[in-house]
Enzyme design. Structure first.
Site, PDB file in Angstrom:
ATOM      1  N   LYS A 110      17.637  -6.182  30.112  1.00 39.89           N
ATOM      2  CA  LYS A 110      18.688  -5.206  29.800  1.00 39.89           C
ATOM      3  C   LYS A 110      18.066  -3.852  29.434  1.00 39.89           C
ATOM      4  O   LYS A 110      18.483  -2.817  29.950  1.00 39.89           O
ATOM      5  CB  LYS A 110      19.580  -5.723  28.662  1.00 39.89           C
ATOM      6  N   GLN A 155      22.502  -9.928  21.140  1.00 42.11           N
ATOM      7  CA  GLN A 155      22.356 -11.050  22.067  1.00 42.11           C
ATOM      8  C   GLN A 155      22.793 -12.363  21.414  1.00 42.11           C
ATOM      9  O   GLN A 155      22.422 -12.671  20.281  1.00 42.11           O
ATOM     10  CB  GLN A 155      20.883 -11.146  22.537  1.00 42.11           C
ATOM     11  N   ASP A 179      29.772  -5.098  25.185  1.00 45.35           N
ATOM     12  CA  ASP A 179      29.888  -6.493  25.621  1.00 45.35           C
ATOM     13  C   ASP A 179      31.353  -6.896  25.799  1.00 45.35           C
ATOM     14  O   ASP A 179      31.655  -7.920  26.420  1.00 45.35           O
ATOM     15  CB  ASP A 179      29.285  -7.424  24.553  1.00 45.35           C
TER      16      ASP A 179
END
Ligand code: GUN
Length: 295
Positions: free
Chosen positions: A54, A98, A121
């Site tokens: 990422k 994460q 997200d």
């Protein structure tokens, strides 16, 4: 018949090229540089490789990127303080924590702490609620990537029978919801199967499109699908290690068997995976535009 392969690598590349143009324009015309922070707690090998990919992709696109790696015993309090710091940092438009988090940290509390305007997200309840209502919001990256793959591959979804396998908050629930909405890659009739579904095969055998997100390697076999089915395989299962030390991956669908019956299929690796990261970049650019008052 052998299926047409939907390459996430190629579609992601095309979207990244589009994003590079937008990022350059934002910088040149508005002096805006989108910023993303990724936060990882612990050293889960899959999570380490996702987070590294990422940050690397962000940098390659001209997005300002910070990567925070915290030890597994980091306290919830410390993580919440860090999120608060980034909520108030003008250089940062997107905050990604994460998942999964270590057991001693309350995941919901952490996700709720992220400013919904920086929730790239799409996991904050404000964004989940807006998604369900079909309002403008950050869409969760994997479902968003699936919609793009279907659309860019010319797969018709309107009026089709879609069967989703798996009811996770990250994939199953949101993709089922998005595909029944009046939107591109939507207007489908959706069935969501899970561990308590009585006869999953009955559903998969009548499905026009199967989206598998259960985390069981090679679970879906050729005798469980109909001819011409479209397969979107979200599973990324580590089934071994190559001699050079690289993880050997398998999807939730038995690719070799099912590709002979399907009309379209996504491979693992090289299918949904690259799309997830790319949609995160798209959301980060969207967050930067919103923060600058450009949309
Ligand atoms: N873990 C697995 N998929 C994801 C994702 O899309 N976002 C985050 N933050 N964690 C994940």
């Amino acid at each position: 018949m052998s299926a047409k392969i939907i390459s996430g690598v190629e579609i992601a590349k095309a979207i990244r090229e589009e994003l590079t143009v937008v990022v350059t324009e934002l910088k040149d015309k508005h002096n805006v540089v989108p910023g993303l922070v990724t936060i990882l707690v612990g050293e889960n090998p899959a999570s380490v490789s996702y987070v590294t990919a990422k940050s690397k992709t962000a940098k390659a696109l001209g997005i300002y990127s910070e990567q925070v790696d915290l030890p597994a015993d980091t306290s919830e309090e410390k993580l919440l303080a860090l999120i608060d710091q980034y909520n108030n940092d003008e250089k940062i438009n997107g905050i990604l924590v994460q998942l999964p988090l270590p057991k001693h940290i309350n995941e919901a509390k952490v996700l709720y702490a992220i400013d919904p305007n920086k929730d790239v997200d799409g996991f904050h309840p404000v964004n989940v609620g807006k998604m369900v209502l079909g309002e403008q919001c950050f869409l969760p990256c994997t479902p968003h990537g699936i919609l793009e793959m279907l659309e860019r591959s010319g797969v018709e979804t309107s009026g089709k029978e879609v069967v989703v396998l798996g009811r996770s908050n990250i994939v199953g629930k949101p993709i089922a919801n998005l595909m029944l909405q009046k939107r591109p890659s939507g207007n489908a009739t959706v069935t969501l199967c899970h561990t308590r579904t009585k006869d999953t095969d009955f559903h998969t055998r009548r499905a026009d499109i199967i989206i598998a997100a259960v985390g069981v390697p090679n679970l879906v076999k050729a005798n469980q699908v109909k001819d011409g089915v479209v397969i979107i395989d979200v599973g990324v299962n580590r089934i071994g290690m190559s001699e050079s030390g690289k993880a050997i991956l398998a999807g939730d669908v038995d690719f070799n068997e099912v590709k002979e019956k399907a009309s379209f299929i996504t491979p693992v690796p090289g299918g949904v995976g690259p799309m997830t990261i790319t949609m995160l970049m798209k959301n980060t650019v969207q967050a930067a535009k919103q923060a600058a008052g450009l949309i």
